[in-house]
Design a protein around this motif. Sequence first.
Motif, short mmCIF file in Angstrom:
data_model
loop_
_atom_site.label_atom_id
_atom_site.label_comp_id
_atom_site.label_asym_id
_atom_site.label_seq_id
_atom_site.Cartn_x
_atom_site.Cartn_y
_atom_site.Cartn_z
N LEU A 1 38.58 32.60 50.04
CA LEU A 1 37.96 32.63 48.73
C LEU A 1 37.25 33.97 48.62
CD1 LEU A 1 36.49 29.02 48.83
CD2 LEU A 1 38.46 29.76 47.46
N ALA A 2 37.90 34.93 48.00
CA ALA A 2 37.40 36.30 48.02
C ALA A 2 36.99 36.73 46.62
CB ALA A 2 38.47 37.25 48.56
N ASN A 3 35.69 36.97 46.43
CA ASN A 3 35.26 37.51 45.15
C ASN A 3 35.89 38.88 44.93
OD1 ASN A 3 33.06 35.91 43.53
ND2 ASN A 3 32.64 35.52 45.70
N THR A 4 36.21 39.18 43.70
CA THR A 4 36.95 40.38 43.34
C THR A 4 36.29 41.65 43.86
OG1 THR A 4 37.66 39.28 41.30
CG2 THR A 4 37.92 41.66 41.40
N GLN A 5 37.12 42.53 44.40
CA GLN A 5 36.71 43.90 44.74
C GLN A 5 37.20 44.79 43.61
OE1 GLN A 5 34.89 44.49 47.88
NE2 GLN A 5 34.78 42.33 47.37
N TYR A 6 36.33 45.66 43.11
CA TYR A 6 36.64 46.37 41.87
C TYR A 6 37.29 47.72 42.10
CZ TYR A 6 34.13 42.48 39.98
OH TYR A 6 33.75 41.20 39.68
N TYR A 7 38.61 47.66 42.30
CA TYR A 7 39.46 48.83 42.42
C TYR A 7 40.66 48.64 41.50
CZ TYR A 7 36.93 48.61 46.85
OH TYR A 7 35.95 48.46 47.79
N GLY A 8 41.30 49.71 41.11
CA GLY A 8 42.53 49.61 40.34
C GLY A 8 42.35 48.81 39.07
N TRP A 9 43.25 47.83 38.89
CA TRP A 9 43.21 47.00 37.69
C TRP A 9 41.94 46.16 37.63
CZ3 TRP A 9 46.46 47.70 33.77
CH2 TRP A 9 47.60 48.48 34.03
N ALA A 10 41.40 45.78 38.78
CA ALA A 10 40.16 45.00 38.79
C ALA A 10 39.00 45.81 38.22
CB ALA A 10 39.84 44.53 40.20
#
Length: 363
Positions: free
Chosen positions: A181-190
């Motif tokens: 369960l991995a909270n979003t890492q903000y790279y690329g499309w994220a």
Amino acid sequence: MDMNPAAPPLGMLAELTHRCPLHCSYCSNPLELITREGEMSTGQWVSVLSQARDLGVLQVHLSGGEPLARTDLPELVEHANSLGCYVNLVTSGLGLTEARLDDLVARGIAHIQLSVQGATTQRADLLAGARAHDRKLVVAELIKKAELPLSVNVVLHRQNHDQLAGLIQLAERMGADRLELANTQYYGWALRNRDALMPTREQLAEAEPIVRAATERLRGKMQIIYVVADYYEPYPKPCMYGWGARQLTVAPNGDVLPCPAATAITTLDLDNVTRTPLAEIWYESSSFNAYRGEDWMREPCRTCDRRELDFGGCRCQAFQLTGDAAATDPVCSRSPQRDLVDVVLAAPTRTPELVMRKQTVRR
């Protein structure tokens, strides 16, 4: 640069392709995806796998995009297995039939990681941008029938945090041995979709007891890994156990990355394995040595008592937030630029329309 020699890598993420049947808005792949014409050939990937094993790699994670889009996937699995590597397939499951799975098992696949976007068909298909959820359930049954270890990976964000309990129950029904369960890492499309994906404090507060209770209840049956939303944390995570320390990533075109998101650092000169041997890149390249060890660190990292715990935080995140990859990760409460994160968190909660990952499939 820290002159202590690097240890050999333990694992390699082989991004075979950026092609994918899903359009996930949280995808960490670059906004500019590599096309089919830009992908390495079968022979080039075979060479990369051999070089990786010679370098010391023991675990090979075949990923993408969707690795099943490569028709030579069975050949690559067989070669990696013949080298003595533990071979893991990271997949959406779309395109994985019983016949294809049987073939991959015969060739040496050892583990499968299956992505899930939501707890219900309606939500999951909406977030994936494709009718995929029901097929994933069938694929999970095939994996368990083949007696392979199954990891279920869920990227958490504002659009699915409310389904956390249901996602855990779904992983149980699928027979998962491990749930990430991995909270979003903000790279690329994220990063492009950060305003729509950032969870609220209330969602995170509600999640913690749910995860804690499930972890205790399922102990010995299903391992649960919960990756926190680091924007809300006082200290950054130990990203990759340090830059260029244990893992390397090879992109579809042969670019070799110290971490999967390293293309976010536009000032980094990346070497390509089609032109430079992998061992030379690992040990000698400017990109892999840029943030190894501690010599690159400035204050407050240089004298921080946590520098051997979190290694100064994420270099890619530091670059995206400050424009300087050598800066202290602004997620850290000790960073002089923590205000850059606080501004993001203080912004009024709104949910703009998600921009779905675009495709680069060429027929």
